[in-house]
Design a protein around this motif. Sequence first.
Motif, PDB file in Angstrom:
ATOM      1  N   ASN A 106       2.946  16.400   8.296  1.00 32.35           N
ATOM      2  CA  ASN A 106       2.644  16.825   9.656  1.00 32.35           C
ATOM      3  C   ASN A 106       2.312  15.591  10.500  1.00 32.35           C
ATOM      4  O   ASN A 106       1.304  14.930  10.280  1.00 32.35           O
ATOM      5  N   ARG A 107       3.153  15.297  11.473  1.00 30.68           N
ATOM      6  CA  ARG A 107       3.024  14.053  12.223  1.00 30.68           C
ATOM      7  C   ARG A 107       1.757  14.006  13.057  1.00 30.68           C
ATOM      8  O   ARG A 107       1.129  12.959  13.204  1.00 30.68           O
ATOM      9  N   THR A 108       1.372  15.161  13.613  1.00 32.06           N
ATOM     10  CA  THR A 108       0.175  15.180  14.450  1.00 32.06           C
ATOM     11  C   THR A 108      -1.081  14.999  13.610  1.00 32.06           C
ATOM     12  O   THR A 108      -1.973  14.234  13.975  1.00 32.06           O
ATOM     13  N   LEU A 109      -1.165  15.704  12.480  1.00 26.62           N
ATOM     14  CA  LEU A 109      -2.309  15.516  11.586  1.00 26.62           C
ATOM     15  C   LEU A 109      -2.394  14.067  11.123  1.00 26.62           C
ATOM     16  O   LEU A 109      -3.478  13.493  11.030  1.00 26.62           O
ATOM     17  N   LEU A 110      -1.244  13.477  10.834  1.00 26.69           N
ATOM     18  CA  LEU A 110      -1.226  12.092  10.391  1.00 26.69           C
ATOM     19  C   LEU A 110      -1.723  11.162  11.488  1.00 26.69           C
ATOM     20  O   LEU A 110      -2.545  10.268  11.250  1.00 26.69           O
ATOM     21  N   ALA A 111      -1.256  11.366  12.705  1.00 23.96           N
ATOM     22  CA  ALA A 111      -1.633  10.483  13.812  1.00 23.96           C
ATOM     23  C   ALA A 111      -3.106  10.602  14.170  1.00 23.96           C
ATOM     24  O   ALA A 111      -3.722   9.638  14.621  1.00 23.96           O
TER      25      ALA A 111
ATOM     26  N   LEU B 153      -6.866  -1.895  15.443  1.00 32.36           N
ATOM     27  CA  LEU B 153      -5.493  -2.205  15.834  1.00 32.36           C
ATOM     28  C   LEU B 153      -4.961  -1.263  16.914  1.00 32.36           C
ATOM     29  O   LEU B 153      -3.988  -1.588  17.583  1.00 32.36           O
ATOM     30  N   GLY B 154      -5.569  -0.099  17.064  1.00 33.61           N
ATOM     31  CA  GLY B 154      -5.004   0.921  17.941  1.00 33.61           C
ATOM     32  C   GLY B 154      -4.835   0.478  19.376  1.00 33.61           C
ATOM     33  O   GLY B 154      -3.750   0.589  19.954  1.00 33.61           O
TER      34      GLY B 154
ATOM     35  N   LEU C 240      -5.464   7.142   4.869  1.00 33.44           N
ATOM     36  CA  LEU C 240      -4.924   5.889   4.336  1.00 33.44           C
ATOM     37  C   LEU C 240      -3.488   5.671   4.803  1.00 33.44           C
ATOM     38  O   LEU C 240      -3.101   4.544   5.140  1.00 33.44           O
ATOM     39  N   LEU C 241      -2.697   6.754   4.823  1.00 37.78           N
ATOM     40  CA  LEU C 241      -1.317   6.614   5.289  1.00 37.78           C
ATOM     41  C   LEU C 241      -1.285   6.249   6.766  1.00 37.78           C
ATOM     42  O   LEU C 241      -0.432   5.456   7.201  1.00 37.78           O
ATOM     43  N   ARG C 242      -2.203   6.793   7.543  1.00 37.37           N
ATOM     44  CA  ARG C 242      -2.281   6.416   8.958  1.00 37.37           C
ATOM     45  C   ARG C 242      -2.591   4.930   9.098  1.00 37.37           C
ATOM     46  O   ARG C 242      -2.013   4.236   9.942  1.00 37.37           O
ATOM     47  N   LEU C 243      -3.509   4.428   8.276  1.00 32.68           N
ATOM     48  CA  LEU C 243      -3.840   3.014   8.319  1.00 32.68           C
ATOM     49  C   LEU C 243      -2.603   2.167   7.981  1.00 32.68           C
ATOM     50  O   LEU C 243      -2.323   1.154   8.637  1.00 32.68           O
ATOM     51  N   VAL C 244      -1.855   2.595   6.952  1.00 40.20           N
ATOM     52  CA  VAL C 244      -0.634   1.875   6.578  1.00 40.20           C
ATOM     53  C   VAL C 244       0.370   1.900   7.721  1.00 40.20           C
ATOM     54  O   VAL C 244       1.022   0.884   8.029  1.00 40.20           O
TER      55      VAL C 244
ATOM     56  N   LEU D 160       0.813  -1.213   0.000  1.00 43.42           N
ATOM     57  CA  LEU D 160       0.000   0.000   0.000  1.00 43.42           C
ATOM     58  C   LEU D 160       0.848   1.265   0.000  1.00 43.42           C
ATOM     59  O   LEU D 160       0.475   2.267  -0.615  1.00 43.42           O
ATOM     60  N   ARG D 161       1.989   1.225   0.671  1.00 42.10           N
ATOM     61  CA  ARG D 161       2.804   2.433   0.788  1.00 42.10           C
ATOM     62  C   ARG D 161       3.294   2.900  -0.583  1.00 42.10           C
ATOM     63  O   ARG D 161       3.308   4.096  -0.881  1.00 42.10           O
ATOM     64  N   GLY D 162       3.690   1.956  -1.419  1.00 39.26           N
ATOM     65  CA  GLY D 162       4.151   2.326  -2.758  1.00 39.26           C
ATOM     66  C   GLY D 162       3.042   2.944  -3.587  1.00 39.26           C
ATOM     67  O   GLY D 162       3.246   3.955  -4.284  1.00 39.26           O
TER      68      GLY D 162
END
Length: 271
Positions: A250-255, A196-197, A59-63, A19-21
């Motif tokens: 942005n790490r916080t937005l991503l998390a 998963l969290g 989606l990136l957070r899920l990955v 998924l990351r690619g």
Amino acid sequence: MEQDERQQALLFANIAAQLRGALSNLRLAASQLVPPAQREQDPELDARAALLDQSYYQLLRLVNDLSAASQYLGGGQPLPLQDRDIVDTVRELCAQAEGPAALLGLELRFVCAADQHVCAFHLPGLELLVHQLLSNALKFTPAGGTVTVELKFHAKRVLLSVEDTGRGIAPEHLEALFDRYLHGEPLAPAPQGLGLGLPLCRRIAEGHGGTIMAESSVGKGSRFTLSIPDRQTGTPGLSDVALDYSGGFNRTLLALADALPAKAFLLRNQG
């Protein structure tokens, strides 16, 4: 159960890599179609592009959760701990999340009687745990509510709690809260995600030689408390270069992506 977790962890790693690619290609294409310079000059375009960014971040957070699951789940091994100021670490995580919480109409408070306290913990794991608990709290607390992060030190234990004034959790769901993904239940609709969290939080707690527990009252809110030994290893943490698992975003937005509205992903909020 440990064997099942190891097999699932390997599967999660393979899925995340695939998924990351694909996500990287989608992100590149979107940035070329809607360049930041155009977004800065056109608020309407920026608002539409923010919807794309919101989906990408989610989606990136899920990955990232899948990647974290491959690292933390199924191993059962202690985490490498280093001596750091845990008050400063948690205070900074909360400060970074105050803006996103405000966009939801929520107050985020950090409470600690101590100005500093050095103890042994695994920085990436603790950051992941705090972000997971904050995401859940923001997600399920209606506007006008409060999320309180409290850090205490008692009886040679470090107690870190995240409490909200949200909708709460039904008693029948509390028992399997930290391993729901192993029970073969259908995936919950958004914004609940893969489930998963909280299993990740439990493994991170165990990797510190600690525990995590949940208390909740329907209609009044929930409180999650991490308890780890208050100790030092004699190995100081290196603070000059921070590890970045966010790909430069942005790490916080991503998390917190699963909990935030589209306006959080306007260009001005992504810096």
